[in-house]
Design a protein around this motif. Structure first.
Motif, PDB file in Angstrom:
ATOM      1  N   ASN A  11       1.003  -1.118  -0.395  1.00  0.00           N
ATOM      2  CA  ASN A  11      -0.030   0.022  -0.138  1.00  0.00           C
ATOM      3  C   ASN A  11       0.725   1.277   0.297  1.00  0.00           C
ATOM      4  O   ASN A  11       2.130   0.782   0.343  1.00  0.00           O
ATOM      5  N   GLY A  12       0.160   2.236  -0.232  1.00  0.00           N
ATOM      6  CA  GLY A  12       1.052   3.970  -0.457  1.00  0.00           C
ATOM      7  C   GLY A  12       2.202   4.281  -1.386  1.00  0.00           C
ATOM      8  O   GLY A  12       2.744   3.482  -1.973  1.00  0.00           O
ATOM      9  N   ALA A  13       2.579   5.078  -1.357  1.00  0.00           N
ATOM     10  CA  ALA A  13       3.308   5.829  -2.150  1.00  0.00           C
ATOM     11  C   ALA A  13       4.975   5.282  -2.149  1.00  0.00           C
ATOM     12  O   ALA A  13       5.388   4.939  -2.786  1.00  0.00           O
ATOM     13  N   PHE A  14       5.131   4.206  -0.734  1.00  0.00           N
ATOM     14  CA  PHE A  14       6.402   4.360  -0.703  1.00  0.00           C
ATOM     15  C   PHE A  14       5.793   2.277  -0.898  1.00  0.00           C
ATOM     16  O   PHE A  14       6.986   1.747  -0.790  1.00  0.00           O
ATOM     17  N   ALA A  15       4.708   1.538  -1.036  1.00  0.00           N
ATOM     18  CA  ALA A  15       5.066   0.142  -1.463  1.00  0.00           C
ATOM     19  C   ALA A  15       5.161  -0.063  -0.177  1.00  0.00           C
ATOM     20  O   ALA A  15       5.830  -1.306  -0.328  1.00  0.00           O
ATOM     21  N   GLU A  16       4.675   0.063   0.868  1.00  0.00           N
ATOM     22  CA  GLU A  16       5.172  -0.680   2.256  1.00  0.00           C
ATOM     23  C   GLU A  16       3.943  -1.942   2.440  1.00  0.00           C
ATOM     24  O   GLU A  16       2.824  -1.824   1.863  1.00  0.00           O
ATOM     25  N   ASN A  17       4.539  -3.286   3.141  1.00  0.00           N
ATOM     26  CA  ASN A  17       3.928  -4.405   3.259  1.00  0.00           C
ATOM     27  C   ASN A  17       3.100  -4.605   4.448  1.00  0.00           C
ATOM     28  O   ASN A  17       3.797  -4.416   5.669  1.00  0.00           O
ATOM     29  N   CYS A  18       1.542  -3.891   5.081  1.00  0.00           N
ATOM     30  CA  CYS A  18       1.088  -4.517   6.122  1.00  0.00           C
ATOM     31  C   CYS A  18       0.743  -5.932   5.902  1.00  0.00           C
ATOM     32  O   CYS A  18       0.242  -5.936   4.618  1.00  0.00           O
ATOM     33  N   TYR A  19       0.478  -6.356   6.915  1.00  0.00           N
ATOM     34  CA  TYR A  19       0.207  -7.400   7.301  1.00  0.00           C
ATOM     35  C   TYR A  19      -1.105  -7.674   7.984  1.00  0.00           C
ATOM     36  O   TYR A  19      -1.068  -7.250   9.415  1.00  0.00           O
ATOM     37  N   LEU A  20      -2.025  -8.498   7.678  1.00  0.00           N
ATOM     38  CA  LEU A  20      -2.791  -8.982   8.728  1.00  0.00           C
ATOM     39  C   LEU A  20      -2.454 -10.659   8.699  1.00  0.00           C
ATOM     40  O   LEU A  20      -2.704 -11.661   7.719  1.00  0.00           O
ATOM     41  N   VAL A  21      -2.378 -10.863  10.693  1.00  0.00           N
ATOM     42  CA  VAL A  21      -2.166 -12.020  10.657  1.00  0.00           C
ATOM     43  C   VAL A  21      -2.899 -12.930  11.587  1.00  0.00           C
ATOM     44  O   VAL A  21      -3.361 -12.252  12.532  1.00  0.00           O
TER      45      VAL A  21
END
Length: 225
Positions: A11-21
């Motif tokens: 997600n986002g402008a920095f292509a950051e990985n958020c993880y739902l665990v």
């Protein structure tokens, strides 16, 4: 023993990985590093029918915390952060200004990560590893054959150490002494880019073998990637 269900949301402008665990047996979940697109994370939680029990932050750089306030407001989930990154966390709005972005002050963390004290959700349990070097309070969360490393280690690269609080030698020591001590088949989920394994990085990562001083930084985008 429960096995985690893991959803990766770049997600986002920095292509950051958020993880739902999530523990699929109980429907309880955590969000690891909710970045800019809070609506995306919340929508996926609703789709899966999961209840968010906590927000776990591997570190407090902008692209990993930008969605914290919205996710916490929508779910009431407590925020976990290592205390050594509290200064970075409190200055997240200033971090945003440096990139021409706006971010309101974040809610204070509710819980502190501490090495040796496991982080749990449902029937899942993760060991907390303090892995500084990218930031003073970077943590990695290891369990069930996976490890969430934030921006400490990437597929074929390592995290930046040229931002405030970073240190190249400390970063490499964290990788060698903490992460490389995990089993070779441990899946590494990083803050940017694809997953890898501990064994693959031990065998092929050029930075962790080659960098002995100075600033180690990755080619990945973002303020801290």
């Amino acid at each position: 023993m429960a096995e985690p269900r893991i959803v990766v949301l770049a997600n986002g402008a920095f292509a950051e990985n958020c993880y739902l665990v999530a523990d699929p047996r109980t429907g309880e979940a955590v969000a690891v590093d909710p970045g800019e697109e809070a609506d995306l994370f919340l929508a996926r939680l609703r789709t899966e029918g999961w209840t968010l029990r906590a927000i776990w932050l591997t570190h407090a750089h902008l692209d990993h915390v930008a969605g914290v306030a919205a996710v916490r407001a929508a779910t009431g989930a407590p925020v976990w952060l290592h205390p050594a990154d509290r200064l970075l966390y409190d200055h997240a709005p200033s971090q945003a200004m440096a990139f021409g972005l706006r971010l309101d002050p974040l809610p204070p963390p509710d819980r502190e990560f501490a090495e040796g004290e496991p982080a749990r959700v449902g029937g899942l349990s993760f060991d907390v590893l303090h892995t500084p070097g990218h930031s003073p309070g970077s943590v990695s969360l290891a369990g069930h054959g996976v490890v969430f490393v934030g921006d400490v280690l990437f597929a074929g690269s390592v995290g930046r150490s040229d931002l405030p609080g970073g240190d190249a030698r400390t970063l490499l020591a964290s990788i060698r002494e903490k992460l490389y001590a995990l089993p070779d088949d441990t899946v590494v989920y990083a803050g940017h880019g694809p997953a890898t394994t501990i064994g693959a990085e031990q065998a092929h990562n050029p930075f962790v073998r080659r960098v002995s001083g100075g600033n180690a930084r990755t080619a990945r985008g973002g303020p801290d990637g």
